[in-house]
Design a protein around this motif. Structure first.
Motif, mmCIF file in Angstrom:
data_model
loop_
_atom_site.group_PDB
_atom_site.id
_atom_site.type_symbol
_atom_site.label_atom_id
_atom_site.label_comp_id
_atom_site.label_asym_id
_atom_site.label_seq_id
_atom_site.Cartn_x
_atom_site.Cartn_y
_atom_site.Cartn_z
ATOM 1 N N GLY A 112 0.623 -1.101 -0.035
ATOM 2 C CA GLY A 112 0.033 -0.035 0.185
ATOM 3 C C GLY A 112 0.890 1.338 -0.019
ATOM 4 O O GLY A 112 0.195 2.340 0.303
ATOM 5 N N VAL A 113 2.088 1.103 -0.402
ATOM 6 C CA VAL A 113 2.958 2.221 -0.374
ATOM 7 C C VAL A 113 3.704 2.505 -1.558
ATOM 8 O O VAL A 113 3.755 1.576 -2.460
ATOM 9 N N PRO A 114 4.191 3.739 -2.031
ATOM 10 C CA PRO A 114 4.698 3.745 -3.348
ATOM 11 C C PRO A 114 6.049 2.924 -3.360
ATOM 12 O O PRO A 114 6.790 2.542 -2.486
ATOM 13 N N PRO A 115 6.612 2.409 -4.616
ATOM 14 C CA PRO A 115 7.346 1.519 -4.999
ATOM 15 C C PRO A 115 8.754 1.781 -4.710
ATOM 16 O O PRO A 115 9.602 0.970 -4.053
ATOM 17 N N PRO A 137 -2.947 -3.442 6.348
ATOM 18 C CA PRO A 137 -4.108 -2.772 7.346
ATOM 19 C C PRO A 137 -3.518 -1.727 7.960
ATOM 20 O O PRO A 137 -4.140 -0.589 8.051
ATOM 21 N N ILE A 138 -2.249 -1.548 8.112
ATOM 22 C CA ILE A 138 -1.592 -0.358 8.913
ATOM 23 C C ILE A 138 -1.546 0.804 7.896
ATOM 24 O O ILE A 138 -1.992 2.007 8.600
ATOM 25 N N VAL A 139 -1.231 0.557 6.677
ATOM 26 C CA VAL A 139 -1.175 1.632 5.729
ATOM 27 C C VAL A 139 -2.433 2.456 5.584
ATOM 28 O O VAL A 139 -2.770 3.465 5.753
ATOM 29 N N GLN A 140 -3.708 1.445 5.814
ATOM 30 C CA GLN A 140 -5.025 1.926 5.191
ATOM 31 C C GLN A 140 -5.367 2.505 6.667
ATOM 32 O O GLN A 140 -6.095 3.590 6.460
ATOM 33 N N GLN A 141 -4.961 2.466 7.784
ATOM 34 C CA GLN A 141 -5.545 3.003 9.109
ATOM 35 C C GLN A 141 -4.820 3.939 9.400
ATOM 36 O O GLN A 141 -5.017 5.048 9.809
ATOM 37 N N GLY A 179 -1.620 5.410 7.495
ATOM 38 C CA GLY A 179 -0.786 6.096 6.402
ATOM 39 C C GLY A 179 0.698 5.394 6.332
ATOM 40 O O GLY A 179 0.928 4.588 7.391
ATOM 41 N N LEU A 180 1.195 6.195 5.540
ATOM 42 C CA LEU A 180 2.768 5.777 5.595
ATOM 43 C C LEU A 180 3.572 5.980 6.750
ATOM 44 O O LEU A 180 4.384 5.277 7.227
ATOM 45 N N GLY A 181 3.405 7.253 7.294
ATOM 46 C CA GLY A 181 3.833 7.562 8.528
ATOM 47 C C GLY A 181 3.525 6.570 9.661
ATOM 48 O O GLY A 181 4.500 5.945 10.561
ATOM 49 N N GLY A 182 2.330 6.041 9.666
ATOM 50 C CA GLY A 182 2.101 5.067 10.761
ATOM 51 C C GLY A 182 2.676 3.827 10.656
ATOM 52 O O GLY A 182 3.130 3.170 11.541
ATOM 53 N N LEU A 183 2.971 3.351 9.240
ATOM 54 C CA LEU A 183 3.726 2.240 9.056
ATOM 55 C C LEU A 183 5.256 2.203 9.619
ATOM 56 O O LEU A 183 5.755 1.247 10.092
ATOM 57 N N LEU A 184 5.742 3.435 8.953
ATOM 58 C CA LEU A 184 7.251 3.673 9.283
ATOM 59 C C LEU A 184 7.483 3.632 11.164
ATOM 60 O O LEU A 184 8.218 3.147 11.627
ATOM 61 N N ASP A 234 -11.697 -2.524 0.997
ATOM 62 C CA ASP A 234 -11.676 -2.385 2.321
ATOM 63 C C ASP A 234 -12.353 -3.311 3.031
ATOM 64 O O ASP A 234 -13.320 -4.399 2.438
ATOM 65 N N GLY A 235 -12.540 -3.596 4.656
ATOM 66 C CA GLY A 235 -13.351 -4.551 5.257
ATOM 67 C C GLY A 235 -12.574 -5.893 5.345
ATOM 68 O O GLY A 235 -11.137 -5.963 5.011
#
Length: 562
Positions: free
Chosen positions: A44-47, A84-88, A90-95, A153-154
């Motif tokens: 879910g993030v840019p390549p 799911p982390i990215v969806q909830q 975003g990129l900042g939360g994933l990192l 989603d879901g």
């Protein structure tokens, strides 16, 4: 820490070994380049963030870890927990999650949990890896067929339903490129070429899109360049930026609303379960990879140092835009087969990706998304290990098959954390049940005339471990004694374990027999276990309780009690 690097330097590698590792690193870099982009997209993030992961984590973990041949970077196993982390968040939360997971991995290594992989049953591993493969494959159907779906989603069943109802919107152009790429991926390995199949497949897919665009005016498909854009320090564009990763705190990167996610106790609390999941999966994946690598290379890794190295890599990678990383089995296996034997090969593979970003970024933007989806479908199939899954169902005991299927279904329908936790818990309960069946308490038929023993003396033979699961069974058997008995002899020469539950049961047996005015002789118990009983207050009592060394000694003590 640094054990792999230290050992490599101590052995002073030859020029031929260095040359072999450089060539191996370059080849693995060719393999990792498209995979890193594809896995980042699937997460879910840019390549480019997948490339940054391979660069930073590939170098740091190789130099600080405990395996000389592991190649680390983004892996397919992470996709189902990162998306799911990215969806909830975003990129900042994933990192930030990956950053936190790095510290957990270091604590695991310091706590000597490097043997973690040994406590995870085989059916659990096969079950959740097969489940991850199914989930990854499901996520790729949208791009592979060019379906018109706004978002997936879901839960898993919701996603499956959305894909099913979107099937009438198949884009024949996207499907054509996807099928073509898939065909090359399946056919090319038969030529036994040293050029990786996925590199050829992505090139063919991109070339067909470019060529068909000349002959069909309205022929266009989604590509990395059309799907992703960037804005880095005033530099904007589409596709992959031709710049190297730069330092930035992960909490300065955007959340789902496009603004910096920031850092707070509440955010850490919300992300902690995700960080723990990343750390657990990262440790399992890296240690499993190291065990496989040891078998292929004949070398030995340091599991605790490997966890510490993985932790350091996952702390530093997010500072340069990298997503969570772990050792990749496919890339590590390729490294070993190509002659990789030193951390140098992983460093070279990362350097190759650096050069590729600087020189090939504009060309990489032309890769079709349908081709990337086809590549990930093959990755998902390989990861699912369908042969091992089917073989386990055919030959494994029924209990193991139950664990396998349950882990698979839980991974698909819920998530990997639930699957592993429930799978290990169920496997533990089944192990306890099997261990209980190994513990047997039986009355021994003794020739009373031969040993000059009256019929009021009885002998029980106790076999196997006595613990919280089996001790109660022993109590039930021994408590059911005849009213005419005067002495009970327990032959405990085959007792291999005595835990606190068993000690409490022994106390109950002693008290019950004494209330019935029946003497007790405990025979052939090891000195360490006798010491445990004495500490609990179960000691020799004249005429009531005696410890003996042999069966003959037990008979003699029983006669004296009479």
């Amino acid at each position: 820490m640094f054990s792999a690097l230290k050992l490599s330097l101590q052995r002073k590698p030859s020029y031929q070994a260095i040359q072999a590792n450089v060539l191996s690193g370059l080849t693995v870099g060719v393999i990792a380049l498209p995979l890193s982009m594809a896995l980042a997209i699937a997460s879910g993030v840019p390549p480019q963030h997948g490339l940054y992961t391979a660069i930073v984590a590939g170098i740091v973990i190789a130099l600080t870890g405990g395996s000389r041949v592991n190649i680390s970077g983004p892996t397919a196993a992470f996709v189902v927990i990162l998306l799911p982390i990215v969806q909830q968040f975003g990129l900042g939360g994933l990192l930030v999650s990956g950053f936190m997971a790095g510290f957990i991995l270091i604590f695991m290594g310091i706590g000597k949990l490097g043997k973690l992989i040994e406590i995870v049953p085989y059916p659990v591993i096969v079950g959740f890896t097969a489940g991850i493969g199914v989930v990854i494959a499901t996520f790729q159907i949208k791009d592979f067929l060019g379906l018109s779906i706004e978002s997936l989603d879901g839960n898993y069943l919701d996603k499956l339903s959305a894909l099913f109802y979107a099937l009438p919107s198949i884009d024949w152009k996207e499907a054509l490129i996807g099928v073509l790429t898939m065909a090359v991926l399946l056919v090319w390995p038969r030529f036994r070429s040293r050029i990786p199949a996925h590199l050829v497949a992505l090139f063919v897919g991109s070339l067909f899109v470019w060529g068909l665009g000349f002959y069909i005016s309205d022929f266009s498909v989604a590509t990395i360049g059309s799907r992703f854009s960037f804005d880095i320090n005033g530099l904007t564009g589409n596709g992959i930026p031709s710049v190297l990763p730069t330092f930035d705190w992960p909490w300065n990167l955007p959340g789902t609303d496009g603004t910096a996610i920031g850092i707070s106790f509440e955010l850490v609390r919300l992300l902690l379960p995700s960080a723990i999941t990343i750390a657990i999966l990262g440790s399992l994946e890296s240690l499993l990879c190291a065990v496989v690598a040891d078998g292929m290379s004949g070398k030995k890794h340091n599991p605790n140092d490997e966890l510490i190295g993985q932790g350091i890599g996952n702390i530093i990678a997010p500072l340069f835009g990298g997503i969570p990383a772990t050792a990749a089995i496919a890339r590590t296996a390729a490294n070993i087969k190509l002659g990789g034997s030193l951390p140098l090969s992983s460093v070279i593979h990362s350097v190759f990706i650096v050069v590729s970003i600087l020189l090939l970024a504009p060309l990489l933007s032309y890769i079709p998304m349908a081709s990337m989806a086809a590549l990930l479908l093959i990755v998902a199939w390989n990861m699912s290990e369908a042969k091992h899954f089917v073989r386990t169902i055919k030959v494994a005991p029924r209990d193991d098959v139950l664990v396998l299927i349950l882990c698979f279904l839980l991974t698909v329908l819920f998530d990997m954390t639930v699957a592993v936790a429930v799978g290990i818990g169920l496997a533990a309960m089944l192990f306890i049940r099997r261990s209980i069946s190994l513990s047997q308490v039986s009355m021994v038929e003794v020739d009373h005339a031969k040993y000059d023993l009256p019929n009021s003396i009885v002998v029980y033979d106790i076999n196997g471990p006595l613990f919280f699961g089996s001790a109660q069974k022993a109590l039930t058997t021994i408590a059911a004694v005849r009213s005419d008995l005067r002495v009970v002899i327990l032959d405990m020469s085959d007792v291999t374990l005595l835990d606190m539950s068993a000690i409490v049961v022994m106390e109950s047996i002693v008290a019950d027999l004494q209330n019935k005015n029946i003497g007790l002789v405990i025979g052939n118990l090891s000195p360490q276990m006798i010491l445990k009983l004495k500490r609990a207050g179960i000691r020799k009592q004249s005429g009531k309780l005696f410890f003996s060394r042999t069966l003959d000694h037990s008979f003699e003590a029983a006669r004296k009690m009479l």
